[in-house]
Enzyme design. Sequence first.
Site, mmCIF file in Angstrom:
data_model
loop_
_atom_site.group_PDB
_atom_site.id
_atom_site.type_symbol
_atom_site.label_atom_id
_atom_site.label_comp_id
_atom_site.label_asym_id
_atom_site.label_seq_id
_atom_site.Cartn_x
_atom_site.Cartn_y
_atom_site.Cartn_z
ATOM 1 N N CYS A 39 1.031 -1.153 0.039
ATOM 2 C CA CYS A 39 0.154 -0.020 -0.594
ATOM 3 C C CYS A 39 0.483 1.554 0.039
ATOM 4 C CB CYS A 39 -0.947 0.071 1.562
ATOM 5 S SG CYS A 39 -1.557 1.422 1.113
ATOM 6 N N CYS A 42 0.081 3.563 2.828
ATOM 7 C CA CYS A 42 0.552 2.986 4.360
ATOM 8 C C CYS A 42 2.017 3.114 3.895
ATOM 9 C CB CYS A 42 0.073 1.453 3.999
ATOM 10 S SG CYS A 42 -0.955 1.012 4.211
#
Length: 115
Positions: A39, A42
Amino acid sequence: MKNAKPVANSKKIKVLGNKNFKTVTRRGVVLVDFWAPWCGPCKIIAPVLNDIADSEDNVTVAKVNVDQQQPLAKKFKVRNIPTLVVLKDGVEMHRFVGVKTKRAIMKEVNALMAS
């Protein structure tokens, strides 16, 4: 990717799974980051969480890898990542989805600490 490490440099960030989730989150204010190694957002928010973990003594920062801990992600109805869940004494009090600033996160955390 079974052994994927969280995107975290702070030694204060706790890695959560089914076995330790309740123990870590049952007391105080805990900021739980639901994340995945693939991600991009993230990775962007990781330095913010590291900073919070290292500089804020009133909140515990923890991470849950959604690829490894699907039951926890399902329990918290995580549909997008990163999802940050703020728990107080084990109860969800607030949720952020996406990348947020330290200021925005700490505003909510500090409001919970005052209540």
